[in-house]
Design a protein around this motif. Structure first.
Motif, PDB file in Angstrom:
ATOM      1  N   ASN A  17       0.844  -1.207   0.000  1.00  0.00           N
ATOM      2  CA  ASN A  17       0.000   0.000   0.000  1.00  0.00           C
ATOM      3  C   ASN A  17       0.875   1.251   0.000  1.00  0.00           C
ATOM      4  N   THR A  18       1.556   1.470  -1.111  1.00  0.00           N
ATOM      5  CA  THR A  18       2.514   2.570  -1.240  1.00  0.00           C
ATOM      6  C   THR A  18       1.851   3.943  -1.292  1.00  0.00           C
ATOM      7  N   SER A  19       0.541   4.004  -1.481  1.00  0.00           N
ATOM      8  CA  SER A  19      -0.130   5.306  -1.468  1.00  0.00           C
ATOM      9  C   SER A  19      -0.239   5.874  -0.059  1.00  0.00           C
ATOM     10  N   HIS A  20      -0.056   4.999   0.946  1.00  0.00           N
ATOM     11  CA  HIS A  20      -0.225   5.439   2.327  1.00  0.00           C
ATOM     12  C   HIS A  20       1.085   5.570   3.083  1.00  0.00           C
ATOM     13  N   ILE A  21       2.046   4.694   2.771  1.00  0.00           N
ATOM     14  CA  ILE A  21       3.294   4.673   3.532  1.00  0.00           C
ATOM     15  C   ILE A  21       4.404   4.139   2.641  1.00  0.00           C
ATOM     16  N   GLU A  48       8.166   6.359   6.058  1.00  0.00           N
ATOM     17  CA  GLU A  48       7.659   7.727   6.072  1.00  0.00           C
ATOM     18  C   GLU A  48       6.229   7.651   5.548  1.00  0.00           C
ATOM     19  N   SER A  49       5.272   8.146   6.324  1.00  0.00           N
ATOM     20  CA  SER A  49       3.884   8.105   5.866  1.00  0.00           C
ATOM     21  C   SER A  49       3.694   9.109   4.736  1.00  0.00           C
ATOM     22  N   ARG A  50       2.852   8.755   3.766  1.00  0.00           N
ATOM     23  CA  ARG A  50       2.694   9.609   2.586  1.00  0.00           C
ATOM     24  C   ARG A  50       2.040  10.938   2.929  1.00  0.00           C
ATOM     25  N   ASN A  51       1.118  10.937   3.895  1.00  0.00           N
ATOM     26  CA  ASN A  51       0.484  12.209   4.230  1.00  0.00           C
ATOM     27  C   ASN A  51       1.476  13.164   4.869  1.00  0.00           C
ATOM     28  N   ARG A  52       2.432  12.632   5.641  1.00  0.00           N
ATOM     29  CA  ARG A  52       3.489  13.490   6.182  1.00  0.00           C
ATOM     30  C   ARG A  52       4.436  13.886   5.063  1.00  0.00           C
ATOM     31  N   LEU A  53       4.728  12.908   4.174  1.00  0.00           N
ATOM     32  CA  LEU A  53       5.648  13.152   3.073  1.00  0.00           C
ATOM     33  C   LEU A  53       5.112  14.225   2.152  1.00  0.00           C
ATOM     34  N   ALA A 237      -1.583   5.749   8.969  1.00  0.00           N
ATOM     35  CA  ALA A 237      -0.183   5.508   8.641  1.00  0.00           C
ATOM     36  C   ALA A 237       0.729   6.379   9.493  1.00  0.00           C
ATOM     37  N   THR A 238       0.267   7.568   9.856  1.00  0.00           N
ATOM     38  CA  THR A 238       1.058   8.465  10.702  1.00  0.00           C
ATOM     39  C   THR A 238       1.242   7.872  12.090  1.00  0.00           C
ATOM     40  N   ASP A 239       0.225   7.169  12.600  1.00  0.00           N
ATOM     41  CA  ASP A 239       0.285   6.572  13.937  1.00  0.00           C
ATOM     42  C   ASP A 239       1.076   5.267  13.949  1.00  0.00           C
ATOM     43  N   PHE A 240       1.196   4.614  12.812  1.00  0.00           N
ATOM     44  CA  PHE A 240       1.832   3.297  12.754  1.00  0.00           C
ATOM     45  C   PHE A 240       3.337   3.427  13.027  1.00  0.00           C
TER      46      PHE A 240
END
Length: 720
Positions: A17-21, A48-53, A237-240
């Motif tokens: 699931n590369t869209s998320h992490i 690195e989570s994608r939303n942070r990225l 993903a940020t919490d993981f």
């Protein structure tokens, strides 16, 4: 919401699931066991989570769907018993030559009874298993999905990076008073985003963190194509956890590596460009968008040499009596499929003492802070790039090593070694800066599938889901490896473009293209579009990306420009000389066995290997060639001693004309040139000649255990 991925029996799912992490770095610590034919150890992944990225404030809330409407099932871990110790006192496995780090602790084998591998075969994939949403589940936990197959996973745990000495510098405080999940993830974020000029410090901390103790086991489950991991309460993903350790081993039947013997009969193992890439060697993210760096330590018996696609010239480090470890690393982010390893009793071919100029040209350039001040000049993500290093841009010959089986040492010194420096220099003169700092060359075993495999690009996959998972259509078809039409058309397309533009214009473009796109993922369209934008209008004529795709890639048959070139080549001097030799051999074959004494003998010219291939191709068009002519042909050109291309055509002649005296040459080719021999098996069986079919079956029985799996499957279907 994710959608169901529809697959057929020969499709290859990409499940990550590369869209998320995204994995930013791998640290592998493995031991190779030739008796069991496995690699075993740990891999630590830094995320690195994608939303942070992408600096997004939130993530889309999605729901987990399956045909049964049940949540994905996971194995409940036992309580974590990993001791929380200072990594400075950990037991050391001194394999990291380039970094002052600690080694891994004792391997935990308590989870071996909890091997949750799915025994289903790849051909029995149930698409309903792949519809689980892996993003934010609302009340559900975030699900990390990694690509893997043929692996035994023992345990997955979060890594306590906060206990690493000196790590507090990434928190903005002098000491860490309270450790939280958010703090650990902040540390990893700061670590993976360090600037390129601090890469040594970054890799040092990666190594330290990889040896830190665990701070809690994670729930995991495996199916045919993936490893799925979650942490209770981590909903995004940020919490993981952004640093996890996986304890695992490969399986003897794993499809990413081949266990075999080299030409000297000694055991070896290597990655061979499998259709499943490296997912049967380590859990990873397969989609090319997941560009990452890595470092790896591999332990083996001291008699073995470990080679990897790393940037450093690794040397063995003694562990204990009879064991040694090798450490490699890569600072350029690349897809996981580019990771390669070969372990065997290789001998290094060291050249004779070079001149001072040669030594200066090959001096290994150690990156320094001053080398990478021009960050932003290149179009790729940040890393210590050689194109920004003035010393590297002028280095014509990079440091290199040549390895081969012991029995081929003489041939390598005589033939291969003298070619390496001129080839590297020529590559630099045409393409410019070498993108890598060094090179290892290995003479691989005879069963290496040398025909290669086309790597998928995004347009050749099926639907890409919201999570980033997709399917490579027909990626598992064993016959795909042997279909070379795309390679041949691509080769002749490049030749056509070079002739249309002229060598000077074409090679100048290639140099510019490499400089512009190095370190990036590119498509054929990128290449063609840039080419057309950089050539004069008078040379462009009717060329366009659309026309090139239509005429060369999407249409069947030989493109018209290639047919025209083919006719022109038939009139060139070298081809005309071959034509004259063909007529001589036809005359020889048609002469009666008892000739008149006054008849003069034919005098044959010496031919280059390419001319020999052309000669034999013309002779293959003849309906009959008598045994006497074939014997004379072999004796004149020493065909059984020529290169593989020539010997392949010679074997085709033997099979076509049932020249039994030379069947030994066919048997040798099938055993020593296994990848190219696939086509000969077909010709032997199609002939419906009992003796030829016996040759095919006998050779297959002798080589099937060492053959590449796809090759063996294709041949077996021909024979039985």
């Amino acid at each position: 919401m994710d959608v169901k991925l529809e697959t057929s029996w020969d499709d290859l799912p990409l499940m990550a699931n590369t869209s998320h992490i995204l994995v930013k770095h791998y640290v592998l610590d493995l031991d190779v066991d030739f008796e069991s034919q496995i690699f075993e150890g740990t891999i630590v992944l830094f995320f690195e989570s994608r939303n942070r990225l992408e600096k997004q404030s939130g993530s889309t809330k999605e729901t987990c769907r399956s045909e049964s409407n049940e949540a994905c099932r996971f194995s409940t871990p036992e309580p974590c018993h990993s001791p929380v110790t200072d990594t400075r006192t950990s037991s050391s496995k001194t394999g990291y030559n380039d970094f002052a780090i600690c080694g891994k602790g004792e391997k935990d084998t308590s989870g071996k009874d909890g091997n949750h591998d799915n025994p289903e075969q790849a051909s029995g994939i149930s698409s309903s298993k792949y519809c689980c949403d892996t993003g934010n589940h609302g009340s559900e936990d975030f699900l990390l999905v990694l690509d893997c197959c043929d692996l035994s996973v023992f345990k997955v745990e979060e890594v306590d990076v906060a206990v690493v000495p000196g790590i507090e510098t990434f928190t903005g405080s002098s000491q860490i008073a309270f450790v939280s999940e958010e703090l650990r993830n902040q540390i990893v974020h700061e670590l993976v985003t360090l600037p390129a000029d601090r890469w040594r410090e970054q890799f040092d901390y990666y190594a330290h963190c990889s040896q830190a103790p665990g701070c809690g086991e994670l729930l995991f489950d495996t199916d045919t194509w993936s490893l799925r991991i979650r942490k209770t309460g981590a909903q995004t993903a940020t919490d993981f956890p952004h640093a996890i350790r996986i304890w695992y081993s490969t399986k003897p039947q794993g499809r990413s590596v081949t266990w075999t013997s080299d030409q000297s009969g000694r055991p070896c193992v290597y990655t061979m460009g499998s259709p499943v890439n490296n997912r049967a060697l380590f859990p990873c993210q397969e989609p090319p968008v997941a560009m990452s760096t890595w470092q790896a330590t591999v332990g083996a018996a001291a008699s073995f040499v470990v080679l990897m696609s790393g940037e450093n010239p690794a040397k063995p480090t003694q562990l204990r009596e009879g064991r040694a470890s090798w450490h490699y690393y890569v600072t350029m982010p690349m897809p996981a499929s580019t990771f390669t390893i070969a372990v065997g009793s290789w001998a290094e071919m060291k050249p004779e003492i070079c001149s001072s100029e040669d030594l200066a040209a090959e001096t290994s350039l150690t990156p320094s802070e001053a080398d990478f001040r021009c960050v932003g000049v290149c179009g790729h993500m940040e890393y210590p790039c050689r194109f920004q290093n003035p010393s590297a841009t002028t280095q014509e010959v990079i440091p290199h090593r040549v390895f081969a089986p012991v029995c081929l040492q003489g041939a390598c010194y005589e033939t291969l070694l003298p070619l390496v420096r001129p080839c590297l220099s020529a590559a630099h003169s045409v393409l410019g800066t070498h993108p890598f700092s060094r090179l290892d060359i290995l003479v691989v075993p005879a069963n290496f599938p040398s025909l290669g495999m086309a790597r998928p690009n995004k347009e050749k996959t099926g639907h890409v889901s919201d999570s980033g998972s997709s399917v490579i259509k027909h990626g598992l078809n064993p016959e795909k490896v042997f279909m070379q039409v795309h390679y041949l058309k691509g080769y002749f397309l490049l030749r056509f473009l070079a002739q249309r533009l002229g060598d000077d214009t074409y090679f100048a473009f290639l140099r510019k293209f490499v400089h512009t796109f190095h370190g990036q993922l590119i498509l054929s369209q990128d290449f063609l579009q840039m080419l057309l934008e950089n050539i004069p209008e008078e040379k462009r004529l009717d060329l366009s990306v659309e026309n090139i795709f239509r005429d060369w890639l999407e249409s069947s048959g030989i493109p018209q420009p290639l047919q025209t070139e083919r006719q022109a080549r038939a009139e060139c001097g070298l081809a005309r000389r071959v034509g004259a030799e063909v007529h001589k051999w036809i005359r020889v074959s048609r002469r009666p066995q008892k000739r008149k004494r006054r008849e003069t003998e034919e005098v044959f010219e010496k031919l280059l290997p390419d001319q020999l291939v052309l000669l034999l191709e013309h002779l293959l068009e003849q309906k009959t060639l008598n045994p006497r002519t074939l014997q004379s042909l072999e004796r004149t050109y020493q065909l059984s001693q020529q290169d593989a291309e020539v010997r392949h055509r010679w074997c085709e002649l033997i099979v076509k004309h049932k020249y039994t005296k030379a069947y030994k040459d066919v048997e040798r080719f099938l055993q020593e040139d296994q990848a190219m021999g696939i086509y000969l098996y077909g010709e032997l069986m199609v002939s419906e000649d009992a003796r030829q079919q016996q040759v095919a079956r006998r050779c297959f029985e002798l080589t099937k255990e060492q053959m590449d799996r796809s090759s063996a499957q294709v041949v077996a279907e021909m024979l039985f």
